[in-house]
Design a protein around this motif. Structure first.
Motif, PDB file in Angstrom:
ATOM      1  N   THR A 173     -24.560   6.191 -35.102  1.00 39.28           N
ATOM      2  CA  THR A 173     -23.524   5.477 -35.856  1.00 39.28           C
ATOM      3  C   THR A 173     -23.075   4.182 -35.169  1.00 39.28           C
ATOM      4  O   THR A 173     -22.165   3.517 -35.662  1.00 39.28           O
ATOM      5  N   GLY A 174     -23.683   3.823 -34.058  1.00 38.78           N
ATOM      6  CA  GLY A 174     -23.380   2.548 -33.417  1.00 38.78           C
ATOM      7  C   GLY A 174     -22.434   2.619 -32.237  1.00 38.78           C
ATOM      8  O   GLY A 174     -22.059   1.584 -31.675  1.00 38.78           O
ATOM      9  N   LYS A 175     -22.057   3.825 -31.822  1.00 41.15           N
ATOM     10  CA  LYS A 175     -21.090   3.966 -30.726  1.00 41.15           C
ATOM     11  C   LYS A 175     -21.609   3.361 -29.423  1.00 41.15           C
ATOM     12  O   LYS A 175     -20.898   2.605 -28.757  1.00 41.15           O
ATOM     13  N   THR A 176     -22.837   3.708 -29.068  1.00 44.52           N
ATOM     14  CA  THR A 176     -23.396   3.215 -27.807  1.00 44.52           C
ATOM     15  C   THR A 176     -23.605   1.705 -27.851  1.00 44.52           C
ATOM     16  O   THR A 176     -23.378   1.016 -26.849  1.00 44.52           O
ATOM     17  N   HIS A 177     -24.016   1.193 -29.002  1.00 44.17           N
ATOM     18  CA  HIS A 177     -24.188  -0.263 -29.149  1.00 44.17           C
ATOM     19  C   HIS A 177     -22.867  -0.972 -28.866  1.00 44.17           C
ATOM     20  O   HIS A 177     -22.824  -1.949 -28.103  1.00 44.17           O
ATOM     21  N   LEU A 178     -21.788  -0.492 -29.451  1.00 47.10           N
ATOM     22  CA  LEU A 178     -20.482  -1.124 -29.246  1.00 47.10           C
ATOM     23  C   LEU A 178     -20.032  -0.999 -27.792  1.00 47.10           C
ATOM     24  O   LEU A 178     -19.526  -1.964 -27.207  1.00 47.10           O
ATOM     25  N   ALA A 179     -20.221   0.186 -27.204  1.00 42.86           N
ATOM     26  CA  ALA A 179     -19.823   0.383 -25.805  1.00 42.86           C
ATOM     27  C   ALA A 179     -20.619  -0.539 -24.882  1.00 42.86           C
ATOM     28  O   ALA A 179     -20.074  -1.148 -23.958  1.00 42.86           O
ATOM     29  N   LEU A 191     -14.239  -1.459 -15.220  1.00 39.85           N
ATOM     30  CA  LEU A 191     -14.473  -0.791 -16.504  1.00 39.85           C
ATOM     31  C   LEU A 191     -15.577   0.238 -16.339  1.00 39.85           C
ATOM     32  O   LEU A 191     -16.655  -0.068 -15.825  1.00 39.85           O
ATOM     33  N   LEU A 192     -15.297   1.447 -16.786  1.00 44.79           N
ATOM     34  CA  LEU A 192     -16.293   2.523 -16.771  1.00 44.79           C
ATOM     35  C   LEU A 192     -16.614   2.925 -18.205  1.00 44.79           C
ATOM     36  O   LEU A 192     -15.708   3.109 -19.027  1.00 44.79           O
ATOM     37  N   VAL A 193     -17.911   3.057 -18.506  1.00 48.03           N
ATOM     38  CA  VAL A 193     -18.342   3.595 -19.795  1.00 48.03           C
ATOM     39  C   VAL A 193     -19.005   4.946 -19.545  1.00 48.03           C
ATOM     40  O   VAL A 193     -19.958   5.045 -18.767  1.00 48.03           O
ATOM     41  N   ILE A 194     -18.469   5.992 -20.196  1.00 49.53           N
ATOM     42  CA  ILE A 194     -19.100   7.315 -20.168  1.00 49.53           C
ATOM     43  C   ILE A 194     -19.677   7.542 -21.558  1.00 49.53           C
ATOM     44  O   ILE A 194     -18.948   7.740 -22.534  1.00 49.53           O
ATOM     45  N   ASP A 195     -20.990   7.476 -21.662  1.00 45.72           N
ATOM     46  CA  ASP A 195     -21.670   7.581 -22.949  1.00 45.72           C
ATOM     47  C   ASP A 195     -22.124   9.010 -23.208  1.00 45.72           C
ATOM     48  O   ASP A 195     -22.586   9.699 -22.295  1.00 45.72           O
ATOM     49  N   THR A 233     -11.323   3.083 -19.305  1.00 45.32           N
ATOM     50  CA  THR A 233     -12.570   3.818 -19.500  1.00 45.32           C
ATOM     51  C   THR A 233     -12.919   3.837 -20.985  1.00 45.32           C
ATOM     52  O   THR A 233     -12.039   4.034 -21.829  1.00 45.32           O
ATOM     53  N   ILE A 234     -14.186   3.639 -21.293  1.00 41.25           N
ATOM     54  CA  ILE A 234     -14.691   3.805 -22.655  1.00 41.25           C
ATOM     55  C   ILE A 234     -15.480   5.110 -22.684  1.00 41.25           C
ATOM     56  O   ILE A 234     -16.289   5.376 -21.787  1.00 41.25           O
ATOM     57  N   ILE A 235     -15.232   5.919 -23.687  1.00 43.48           N
ATOM     58  CA  ILE A 235     -15.978   7.173 -23.844  1.00 43.48           C
ATOM     59  C   ILE A 235     -16.572   7.208 -25.243  1.00 43.48           C
ATOM     60  O   ILE A 235     -15.874   6.938 -26.227  1.00 43.48           O
ATOM     61  N   THR A 236     -17.862   7.515 -25.350  1.00 49.17           N
ATOM     62  CA  THR A 236     -18.454   7.779 -26.661  1.00 49.17           C
ATOM     63  C   THR A 236     -18.819   9.254 -26.721  1.00 49.17           C
ATOM     64  O   THR A 236     -19.198   9.858 -25.716  1.00 49.17           O
ATOM     65  N   SER A 237     -18.681   9.833 -27.904  1.00 46.55           N
ATOM     66  CA  SER A 237     -18.961  11.263 -28.060  1.00 46.55           C
ATOM     67  C   SER A 237     -19.340  11.560 -29.506  1.00 46.55           C
ATOM     68  O   SER A 237     -18.843  10.926 -30.429  1.00 46.55           O
ATOM     69  N   ASN A 238     -20.232  12.536 -29.668  1.00 43.73           N
ATOM     70  CA  ASN A 238     -20.613  12.964 -31.016  1.00 43.73           C
ATOM     71  C   ASN A 238     -19.681  14.059 -31.537  1.00 43.73           C
ATOM     72  O   ASN A 238     -19.888  14.580 -32.631  1.00 43.73           O
ATOM     73  N   LEU A 239     -18.655  14.398 -30.773  1.00 46.37           N
ATOM     74  CA  LEU A 239     -17.725  15.451 -31.178  1.00 46.37           C
ATOM     75  C   LEU A 239     -16.677  14.912 -32.154  1.00 46.37           C
ATOM     76  O   LEU A 239     -16.339  13.726 -32.119  1.00 46.37           O
TER      77      LEU A 239
END
Length: 201
Positions: free
Chosen positions: A58-64, A106-110, A139-145
């Motif tokens: 859905t584009g979450k990782t692209h945006l992060a 900045l930390l990204v947790i994908d 922190t940026i977090i992406t999740s499929n939950l």
């Protein structure tokens, strides 16, 4: 391509910038708008977090990744990790990975999900999130939950702390970009078979 960016992002994400993210609907338009605002205000510097929830593709990782690229270009220190990668290695290796991420701007947790079933890994991830909360680092977090499962996965205490300083964007009802890209690669399967001689080699 700067050396700093090459060190921060996996090669497959080097071209995933905010300026080439194409929203498909109002939800992804809103997600892009929030991503740009997060960058414009450099919100990670005041300890503001950004959580992107939604299904795969859905584009979450692209945006992060796009935000991470902007932060690197601004001269900030950035770390980009996938939650599943923190299950790889022994205790010492995992602790070293966590330590490397703790002090960046900045930390990204994908890809944080309930698949991170290893208790030691889970504890370390949330120890990291809590440390960054205490330090006032974003922190940026992406999740499929979904939101309920995300809440139960991170735990009430961390979720409460995240909620205090976090913008949560839910990409619900969004078609998968991967499915759309797949159509381009398999369109040939829908073409009629015509006798055009042997294929060129």
């Amino acid at each position: 391509m700067s050396e700093r960016l090459i060190k921060v992002l996996p090669k497959g994400l080097w071209e995933r910038r905010l300026d080439n993210f194409i929203p498909e609907d109002e939800v992804t338009e809103r997600a892009l708008d929030l991503s740009k605002k997060y960058v414009r205000h450099r919100a990670w510097k005041i300890g503001s977090n950004f959580v992107l929830l939604g299904g795969y593709g859905t584009g979450k990782t692209h945006l992060a990744a796009g935000i991470a690229i902007e932060a690197v270009n601004m001269g900030d220190t950035v770390a980009f990790i996938t939650a599943p990668s923190l299950k790889i290695g022994d205790f010492k290796t995992i602790c070293e990975k966590i330590q490397e991420c703790s002090g960046v701007d900045l930390l990204v947790i994908d890809d944080l999900s309930n698949e991170t079933e290893n208790k030691m890994t889970t504890d370390k991830i949330f120890e990291l999130i809590n440390h960054r909360y205490e330090q006032g680092a974003g922190t940026i977090i992406t999740s499929n939950l979904n939101l309920t499962d995300f809440d139960s996965t991170v735990g009430a205490r961390i979720f409460s702390r995240l909620g205090e300083r976090t913008a949560i964007m839910r990409l619900e009802g969004v078609s998968s970009y991967r499915e759309k890209k797949r159509e381009r690669y398999v369109a040939w399967t829908k073409q009629p078979l015509e006798d055009q001689g042997p294929a060129e080699r």
